[in-house]
Design an enzyme around this catalytic site. Structure first.
Site, short mmCIF file in Angstrom:
data_model
loop_
_atom_site.label_atom_id
_atom_site.label_comp_id
_atom_site.label_asym_id
_atom_site.label_seq_id
_atom_site.Cartn_x
_atom_site.Cartn_y
_atom_site.Cartn_z
N ASN B 23 0.93 -1.18 -0.14
CA ASN B 23 0.09 0.07 0.00
C ASN B 23 0.73 1.36 0.08
O ASN B 23 1.74 1.23 1.01
CB ASN B 23 -0.92 -0.03 1.35
N SER B 46 -5.14 -0.49 -3.28
CA SER B 46 -5.69 0.86 -2.90
C SER B 46 -6.80 0.71 -2.14
O SER B 46 -7.62 -0.01 -2.31
CB SER B 46 -6.53 1.47 -4.47
N GLU B 47 -6.77 1.64 -0.97
CA GLU B 47 -7.64 0.95 0.33
C GLU B 47 -9.15 1.32 0.03
O GLU B 47 -9.98 0.77 0.70
CB GLU B 47 -7.22 1.72 1.60
N ASN B 48 -9.49 1.93 -1.08
CA ASN B 48 -10.82 2.25 -1.46
C ASN B 48 -11.41 0.83 -2.32
O ASN B 48 -12.70 1.00 -2.60
CB ASN B 48 -10.95 3.37 -2.34
N SER B 88 -11.45 -4.30 2.54
CA SER B 88 -10.04 -3.84 2.32
C SER B 88 -9.28 -3.43 3.60
O SER B 88 -8.09 -3.91 3.59
CB SER B 88 -10.18 -2.30 1.71
#
Lengths: 230, 218
Positions: B23, B46-48, B88
């Site tokens: 990340n 991507s944390e979304n 996530s």
């Protein structure tokens, strides 16, 4: 069983001033545009909005901010919005900031019937103030509690008339967890299809979580930062 | 000479291993993606809600349903996966992400990090930073060693509100590579042409210097 409503106006019936709403989306990606527009056209005010972000000036939740319909935001990140900043500094708006993963899990927990759980995020920071802490192994964790909403408003790519939902790409984001946590969950979709046309293997949100569904009349899908290569 | 932003990113890229799930935060960390060694497969999260971030799209490929956590339009590589935010952060919190690279305003000699809030300035929020620093098995901070006034950002104790406590393992600054150890910052490498004395002068927190300190090679 009839979950299908005509449009956004009909979908938001029963939302009253001072209620707590969850609104899906990350930035402007996957936000329930049609319901937000219908709320902005209403006289509803004093809302507590649980949403990862607060929209931009004049779009998304920015539309409700401009009309002073929001009393409190519960979010993880609230940049990109001048009117938001102004209301925050003048004290018109209250904000509670929550680490993003904790926010998502608190919504999921609300829908899953889990009143509290432990996470490491925020331990030793101001997020921990007032929260019970507990050690598991050699690490410290914070107790976090579920979030629920009077209405959860989510946006999906496709949905069937039973309320089964499929999201597209990263427009899923907070929608899936929030769909679980509404006393009443409203789903607006780009394409409403008859029962039987979605592959049951590909459903993200089973219809049990959804009480009202409609096909949005238009989706602008505004992009915040268009970055391209040659 | 001190490293520039790309130099810092190039040095951090040397910390990557084949098969790593990584990340990258906004700013210098994002640049690390440009320097993944040839032949090495790294999967960017991507944390979304995406594993498998690809390059920016061409004009024709732009898709509003495909953005990164900085809300920029991106692409997804073949073999990518999309998922919701709770999943996530289950990946992040559950320790499944091998490496997190992020920026910081300050880091303390005990590995505390301050990166989200400056009192007196408008607070925008922590986003996923608190979740990431509290959870990742391996955290590298990419930062400038000093602020524009020349004051150290590697401190005995952070002065700004914290993002996490005792979480930073390694720092790659414009001047040096350092590890956070139980005894303080341990100097591992210095930027080309930068002397140990310069690094000592730029580091307020406890600094351990043992033996010859090699120059960073990138």
């Amino acid at each position: 069983m009839n979950k299908v409503v005509k449009n956004a106006q009909e979908a938001i019936l029963g939302i009253e001033s001072n209620m707590t709403l969850m609104l899906g989306g990350f930035g402007l990606c996957g936000i329930p545009e049609n319901c937000i527009e219908a709320l902005a056209a209403s006289d509803i005010t004093g809302l507590t909005c649980i949403s990862n972000n607060a929209g931009v000036d004049g779009f998304g939740l920015g539309m409700l901010l401009r009309k002073h319909q929001i009393r409190k935001m519960i979010s993880s990140y609230v940049g990109e919005n001048k009117e938001f900043e102004r209301q925050l500094l003048s004290g018109e708006l209250e904000v509670e900031l929550i680490p993003q993963g904790t926010l998502a899990e608190r919504c999921r927990a609300g829908g899953a019937g889990i009143p509290a759980f432990y996470v490491p995020a925020g331990y030793g920071t101001e997020v921990a103030i007032g929260k019970p802490v507990r050690q598991f192994g050699d690490k410290m964790y914070l107790e976090e509690q579920w979030l629920k909403a009077d209405f959860a408003i989510v946006k999906a790519w496709k949905g069937d008339t039973n309320g089964n939902l499929v999201y597209r790409n990263v427009a899923n984001n907070f929608n899936q967890a929030m769909a679980m946590a509404g006393r009443i969950t409203i789903a607006e979709v780009e394409e409403l299809v008859p029962v039987g046309s979605l592959d049951p293997n590909h459903i993200h949100t089973p219809g049990v979580f959804v009480q009202r569904i409609f096909q949005g009349s238009k989706y602008e899908k505004r992009i915040e930062f268009s970055t391209t290569r040659e | 000479m001190a490293l520039d932003k790309n130099g810092i990113a190039k040095r951090i890229a040397r910390e990557l291993h084949d098969g790593y799930y990584v990340n990258l935060g906004i700013g210098i960390p994002t640049l690390v993606a440009n320097y993944v060694p040839k032949g090495m497969q790294i999967i960017l999260q991507s944390e979304n809600g995406l594993l498998g971030i690809g390059p920016f799209p061409t004009k024709d490929e732009v898709d509003p349903d495909l953005i990164n956590a900085g809300k920029q339009t991106i692409t997804a590589l073949p073999g990518s996966a999309f998922f919701d935010s709770s999943m996530s952060f289950a990946m992040i919190r559950g320790g499944h992400i091998d490496l997190t690279v992020l920026g910081a305003f300050e880091v303390s000699e005990t590995g505390d990090i301050a990166s989200w809030k400056i009192p007196g300035k408008l607070v925008k929020g922590m986003g996923g930073a608190m979740d990431l620093v509290a959870s990742a098995r391996n955290i590298i901070v990419a930062m400038m060693h000093t602020n524009p006034q020349g004051e150290s950002k590697l401190l005995k104790k952070c002065t700004l509100p914290l993002t996490g406590v005792g979480v930073v393992k390694r720092i790659v600054s414009d001047l040096a590579v350092l590890d956070v150890t139980p005894d303080g910052f341990k100097l591992l490498e210095r930027a080309p042409g930068v002397t140990v004395e310069q690094i000592i002068a730029a580091t307020e927190g406890r600094l351990i210097v043992e033996g010859d300190i090699p120059e960073i090679t990138i």
